[in-house]
Write a protein that holds these residues in place. Structure first.
Motif, PDB file in Angstrom:
ATOM      1  N   ASN A 102      -9.589 143.535  55.405  1.00  0.00           N
ATOM      2  CA  ASN A 102     -10.891 142.922  55.122  1.00  0.00           C
ATOM      3  C   ASN A 102     -11.099 143.075  53.623  1.00  0.00           C
ATOM      4  O   ASN A 102     -11.253 144.200  53.130  1.00  0.00           O
ATOM      5  CB  ASN A 102     -12.027 143.638  55.857  1.00  0.00           C
ATOM      6  N   THR A 150     -21.141 148.330  55.735  1.00  0.00           N
ATOM      7  CA  THR A 150     -20.934 147.910  57.126  1.00  0.00           C
ATOM      8  C   THR A 150     -22.088 148.446  57.968  1.00  0.00           C
ATOM      9  O   THR A 150     -22.407 149.641  57.900  1.00  0.00           O
ATOM     10  CB  THR A 150     -19.591 148.446  57.668  1.00  0.00           C
ATOM     11  N   HIS A 274     -21.709 144.846  64.958  1.00  0.00           N
ATOM     12  CA  HIS A 274     -21.601 145.241  63.552  1.00  0.00           C
ATOM     13  C   HIS A 274     -21.753 144.043  62.633  1.00  0.00           C
ATOM     14  O   HIS A 274     -21.740 142.888  63.059  1.00  0.00           O
ATOM     15  CB  HIS A 274     -20.317 146.033  63.289  1.00  0.00           C
ATOM     16  N   ARG A 285     -13.519 145.088  47.153  1.00  0.00           N
ATOM     17  CA  ARG A 285     -13.524 145.977  48.333  1.00  0.00           C
ATOM     18  C   ARG A 285     -12.260 145.716  49.150  1.00  0.00           C
ATOM     19  O   ARG A 285     -11.872 144.566  49.342  1.00  0.00           O
ATOM     20  CB  ARG A 285     -14.745 145.661  49.180  1.00  0.00           C
ATOM     21  N   ARG A 289      -7.972 147.563  58.801  1.00  0.00           N
ATOM     22  CA  ARG A 289      -8.563 147.607  60.124  1.00  0.00           C
ATOM     23  C   ARG A 289      -7.495 147.556  61.206  1.00  0.00           C
ATOM     24  O   ARG A 289      -6.528 146.804  61.111  1.00  0.00           O
ATOM     25  CB  ARG A 289      -9.439 146.365  60.216  1.00  0.00           C
TER      26      ARG A 289
HETATM   27  C1  SIN Z   1     -16.254 145.232  57.448  1.00  0.00           C
HETATM   28  O1  SIN Z   1     -15.339 144.795  56.759  1.00  0.00           O
HETATM   29  O2  SIN Z   1     -17.101 146.010  57.027  1.00  0.00           O
HETATM   30  C2  SIN Z   1     -16.376 144.875  58.913  1.00  0.00           C
HETATM   31  C3  SIN Z   1     -16.157 143.441  59.144  1.00  0.00           C
HETATM   32  C4  SIN Z   1     -15.538 143.227  60.512  1.00  0.00           C
HETATM   33  O3  SIN Z   1     -14.489 143.821  60.790  1.00  0.00           O
HETATM   34  O4  SIN Z   1     -16.079 142.467  61.269  1.00  0.00           O
END
Ligand code: SIN
Length: 318
Positions: A102, A150, A274, A285, A289
């Motif tokens: 991300n 987040t 989220h 950033r 994940r």
């Molecule tokens: C993120 O990058 O903070 C979360 C975004 C996601 O995985 O939906």
């Protein structure tokens, strides 16, 4: 704060694992030392903290991709990320099928990961699949000074605090979830924009789902754009969804985390939605994940008779 003594779980991390609930509607910081060193007994305590608090934060980690995957394997079966044809067009290919990036960073004009710098709207991971995810694990390797926080909202609490008439109304109803767009608003590579949402394809999930591990009911909304409440007129479906979304995303049910490098955030997709704040110009950033397989969504009518989940009350701490 709850502290689990070493002798109870047979561990060797500085004598203790600390689980420190955050002063918000959900979330706990877990202090368990270096996650590369955790054994099954420690992982069981971390897992319990996650089920009890819905989201956990573990700070100060230094992980390779394989270390992150080894940590996640303590909690279930890894699910690979989107295939190249399911990813937004023009994005750099993954180097590891289980690790997604991300990020808003581009290399030679090519995004190194998904979502860019815009807001990522509230959602539950993989609600557009028949079997959504159980947990997601995000590891921050580059944290912006501003933006990119987040956020999470507590879906046990959202269900508990719905007006009684709405709680009754949604019993037995399901939502059809759209698969065409990701939560950054980007069209998935192999999808067409949905036409009539009453007839477009997508999996159905109960609006109230029973958590397969905790046994508590939670509101399950998936994603707002192109969602449809089966069996209702389009107008009634939109009105009900607007009511449910406005309720579930109230500020008092939320917590947004400001990232530091080395943070792990792990969340339970059966109990939270989220969100990610936009990343302002000049800020970069990267968060890596991985994700774990879930279970088919079901609603157990008997679960309506249970008292709320311990974090299904407002202002519960300690
Ligand atoms: C993120 O990058 O903070 C979360 C975004 C996601 O995985 O939906």
């Amino acid at each position: 704060m709850s502290t689990v003594a070493l002798e109870e779980v047979g561990l060797s991390h500085n004598g203790q694992i600390e689980v420190i609930p955050l002063p918000h509607a959900l979330g706990a910081e877990v202090r368990c030392g270096d996650v590369k060193a955790i054994d099954d007994a420690t992982a069981a305590v971390v897992h319990r903290a996650l089920l009890d608090n819905l989201v956990i934060l573990i700070r100060d980690q230094e992980l390779t991709d394989e270390d992150q995957l080894d940590f996640a394997r303590h909690f279930g079966v890894l699910r690979p990320g989107s295939k190249p044809e399911e990813s937004p067009k023009g994005m750099k290919a993954r180097t590891n099928p289980y690790i997604g990036i991300n990020s808003n960073i581009k290399e030679n004009g090519v995004p190194i990961g998904q979502f860019g710098d815009k807001e990522v709207v509230w959602h539950t991971d993989h609600s557009y699949r028949e079997i959504p995810l159980s947990y997601s694990v995000l590891y921050g390797t580059l944290a912006p000074e501003r933006g990119g926080e987040t956020g999470f909202c507590n879906m046990y609490l959202a269900l508990e605090t719905l007006p009684e008439a709405t709680r009754e109304r949604i019993k037995g109803l399901s939502i059809k979830n759209d698969a065409a767009y990701n939560s950054g608003g980007q069209l998935r590579g192999n999808q067409k924009p949905p036409g009539d949402i009453r007839t477009s394809p997508g999996p159905n999930h109960p609006i109230v789902c029973t958590h397969p591990k905790t046994g508590y009911n939670a509101l399950y909304l998936g994603r707002r754009p192109f969602a449809y409440v089966n069996g209702l007129t389009l107008e009634d479906s939109e009105a009900l969804l607007d009511e449910l979304w406005a309720h579930a995303t109230k500020p008092e049910f939320q917590w947004h985390h400001k990232w530091r490098e080395g943070d792990i955030l792990m969340w339970d997709n059966r109990a939270v939605m989220h969100h990610r704040n936009a990343i302002p110009p000049g800020q970069d950033r990267i968060a890596k994940r991985c994700q774990l397989d879930g279970d088919p969504t079901t609603c157990d009518p008997a679960a309506f008779a249970k008292p709320p989940h311990p974090r299904g009350y407002l202002n519960v701490q300690d």
